[in-house]
Design an enzyme around this catalytic site. Structure first.
Site, PDB file in Angstrom:
ATOM      1  CE  LYS A   8      -6.322 -43.493  30.272  1.00 29.54           C
ATOM      2  NZ  LYS A   8      -7.342 -42.697  29.930  1.00 29.54           N
ATOM      3  CE  LYS A  36     -15.548 -41.793  32.994  1.00 31.52           C
ATOM      4  NZ  LYS A  36     -15.801 -40.657  32.116  1.00 31.52           N
ATOM      5  CE  LYS A  63     -11.461 -42.606  24.666  1.00 32.87           C
ATOM      6  NZ  LYS A  63     -12.125 -41.343  24.940  1.00 32.87           N
TER       7      LYS A  63
HETATM    8  P1  TYM Z   1     -12.654 -38.010  30.809  1.00 34.15           P
HETATM    9  O1  TYM Z   1     -14.133 -37.855  30.876  1.00 34.15           O
HETATM   10  O2  TYM Z   1     -12.101 -39.269  30.249  1.00 34.15           O
HETATM   11  O3  TYM Z   1     -12.029 -37.842  32.249  1.00 34.15           O
HETATM   12  C1  TYM Z   1     -12.363 -36.768  33.118  1.00 34.15           C
HETATM   13  C2  TYM Z   1     -11.130 -36.346  33.895  1.00 34.15           C
HETATM   14  O4  TYM Z   1     -10.614 -37.453  34.647  1.00 34.15           O
HETATM   15  C3  TYM Z   1      -9.213 -37.576  34.410  1.00 34.15           C
HETATM   16  N1  TYM Z   1      -8.824 -38.993  34.505  1.00 34.15           N
HETATM   17  C4  TYM Z   1      -7.840 -39.459  35.295  1.00 34.15           C
HETATM   18  N2  TYM Z   1      -7.003 -38.829  36.152  1.00 34.15           N
HETATM   19  C5  TYM Z   1      -6.128 -39.608  36.827  1.00 34.15           C
HETATM   20  N3  TYM Z   1      -6.041 -40.946  36.690  1.00 34.15           N
HETATM   21  C6  TYM Z   1      -6.854 -41.617  35.853  1.00 34.15           C
HETATM   22  N4  TYM Z   1      -6.758 -42.946  35.754  1.00 34.15           N
HETATM   23  C7  TYM Z   1      -7.804 -40.870  35.096  1.00 34.15           C
HETATM   24  N5  TYM Z   1      -8.752 -41.205  34.187  1.00 34.15           N
HETATM   25  C8  TYM Z   1      -9.364 -40.046  33.839  1.00 34.15           C
HETATM   26  C9  TYM Z   1      -9.020 -37.048  32.995  1.00 34.15           C
HETATM   27  O5  TYM Z   1      -7.688 -36.652  32.775  1.00 34.15           O
HETATM   28  C10 TYM Z   1      -9.993 -35.886  32.984  1.00 34.15           C
HETATM   29  O6  TYM Z   1      -9.392 -34.726  33.534  1.00 34.15           O
HETATM   30  N6  TYM Z   1     -11.391 -35.266  26.821  1.00 34.15           N
HETATM   31  C11 TYM Z   1     -11.785 -35.195  28.213  1.00 34.15           C
HETATM   32  C12 TYM Z   1     -13.049 -34.393  28.452  1.00 34.15           C
HETATM   33  C13 TYM Z   1     -13.006 -32.979  27.946  1.00 34.15           C
HETATM   34  C14 TYM Z   1     -12.260 -31.912  28.513  1.00 34.15           C
HETATM   35  C15 TYM Z   1     -12.604 -30.780  27.720  1.00 34.15           C
HETATM   36  C16 TYM Z   1     -11.354 -31.806  29.572  1.00 34.15           C
HETATM   37  C17 TYM Z   1     -13.715 -32.495  26.903  1.00 34.15           C
HETATM   38  N7  TYM Z   1     -13.470 -31.157  26.756  1.00 34.15           N
HETATM   39  C18 TYM Z   1     -12.042 -29.528  27.985  1.00 34.15           C
HETATM   40  C19 TYM Z   1     -10.805 -30.556  29.825  1.00 34.15           C
HETATM   41  C20 TYM Z   1     -11.141 -29.429  29.038  1.00 34.15           C
HETATM   42  C21 TYM Z   1     -12.071 -36.619  28.690  1.00 34.15           C
HETATM   43  O7  TYM Z   1     -12.430 -37.478  27.928  1.00 34.15           O
HETATM   44  O8  TYM Z   1     -12.026 -36.764  30.046  1.00 34.15           O
END
Ligand code: TYM
Length: 327
Positions: A194, A197, A111
């Site tokens: 991957k 968004k 990022k």
């Molecule tokens: P975020 O908001 O980017 O994504 C949410 C969830 O979607 C999954 N994900 C994917 N899984 C499969 N293929 C993909 N291409 C793909 N893109 C996204 C992510 O792995 C995630 O599970 N840091 C985290 C948010 C967070 C969090 C937490 C998660 C904050 N605190 C505590 C678990 C526990 C994030 O940015 O996810």
């Protein structure tokens, strides 16, 4: 009963990767475990957000989670900034994690190096400390996430173990739950990347609220390779393997055995598109209903925060006591 915690950021539109990598497992796990799910709005602040957009995306994402089947009677569903223990524990986490450990996080490197990123906030760097706080505040056993969050759950475990060994047993050391299929849904145009968004026109990203016709088109145009054999081989055939992976995640079948059912790419693309569209149909319909009543969603989120706060406050008090803060 084991406790499950996970979170998702209200930035950008929800896509198939989020759904298959995380949300379908949240929905499933809530029937078997004590579950806590969070819209992590404070995490979204690590990149510059427009205030109004952030507010509307937060409500919209909560509505999508409800539409996917997160049941506020079964799970605790809330917004991170409504429970002040998250940023409070994050400070203790920041003092327990090292600069070196944070520097090794690939999400930060990606990022902060992204084209056009002029301003790298300190929050983007310390982000994993806040994520560790999110998880540890609920004495979490399992964290259902996609593969890209593996490193963040690992660092949470390291922080918990370090804190426990320095200050005595305080935190439950959590484990990730990463699904066998769908953990890394790839971009349909760039199967080496991957799905994410991404901004603007996104021919490689399938959005949960996207029109079925557009979805069909995106799958039809998905990048494969110049051969014609359908085989699950991520290295040699990333595009085809990615389609098999998506179809496997949606149908619950093993991607390798699915491969043997196809002789050409065309039918694989058509079937995958159809399976995805059918999976999204009820979610889109339910979302359209929920969208009509944002006040009810806001009320449900407040109820969720009222349930989350007592759990978080007990764990924070334990951590503050053990580290030597006056109560
Ligand atoms: P975020 O908001 O980017 O994504 C949410 C969830 O979607 C999954 N994900 C994917 N899984 C499969 N293929 C993909 N291409 C793909 N893109 C996204 C992510 O792995 C995630 O599970 N840091 C985290 C948010 C967070 C969090 C937490 C998660 C904050 N605190 C505590 C678990 C526990 C994030 O940015 O996810």
């Amino acid at each position: 009963m084991a406790r499950v915690f996970s979170g998702i950021q209200p930035s950008g539109d929800l896509h198939l990767g989020n759904l298959l990598g995380a949300l379908v497992n949240w929905e499933r796990m809530q029937h078997e475990h004590d579950s806590v799910f969070c819209v992590v709005d404070l995490h979204a602040l690590t990149l510059l957000q427009d205030a109004e957009t952030l507010r509307s995306q937060t409500i919209e994402l909560a509505q999508l989670l409800l539409a996917v089947g997160i049941d506020p009677e079964k799970s605790i569903l809330f917004v991170q900034s409504h429970v002040p223990q998250h940023p409070q524990l994050a400070w203790l986490m920041e003092c327990t994690v090292s600069y070196g450990e944070l520097s090794r996080m690939t999400a930060f490197k990606d990022k902060s190096n992204r084209d056009g990123t002029k301003f790298v906030s300190a929050g983007l760097f310390t982000y994993p400390a806040l994520q560790a706080a999110d998880i540890l505040l609920y004495d979490t056993d399992f964290v259902p996430v996609g593969d890209d969050q593996r490193q963040h759950v690992e660092i949470t475990r390291d922080i918990a173990e370090r804190f426990n060994s320095r200050f005595g047993e305080t935190f439950v050391v959590p484990e990730h739950f990463i699904p066998p299929a769908g953990a890394r849904v790839m971009d349909l145009q760039r199967p080496d990347r991957k799905m994410s968004k991404s901004e603007g026109e996104s021919p490689g990203t399938v959005f949960v609220l996207e029109d079925p016709k557009k979805i069909e088109k995106k799958f039809k145009r998905a990048v494969t390779d110049s051969e014609s054999e359908v085989r699950y081989d991520i290295e040699a055939k990333p595009g085809v393997s990615s389609l098999l992976d998506i179809l496997g995640a949606v149908t619950g079948e093993d991607p390798e055995s699915l491969a043997s059912k196809y002789e050409q790419y065309g039918p694989l693309k058509t079937d995958t598109a159809e399976a995805v569209i059918e999976m999204l149909r009820p979610i889109q319909a339910r979302f359209a209903e929920l969208k009509e009543d944002p006040a009810e969603t806001a009320r449900l989120l407040k109820v969720g925060a009222d349930k989350a706060e007592p759990i978080a406050s007990e764990v924070l008090a334990r951590a503050k006591h053990n580290i030597g803060l006056l109560s």
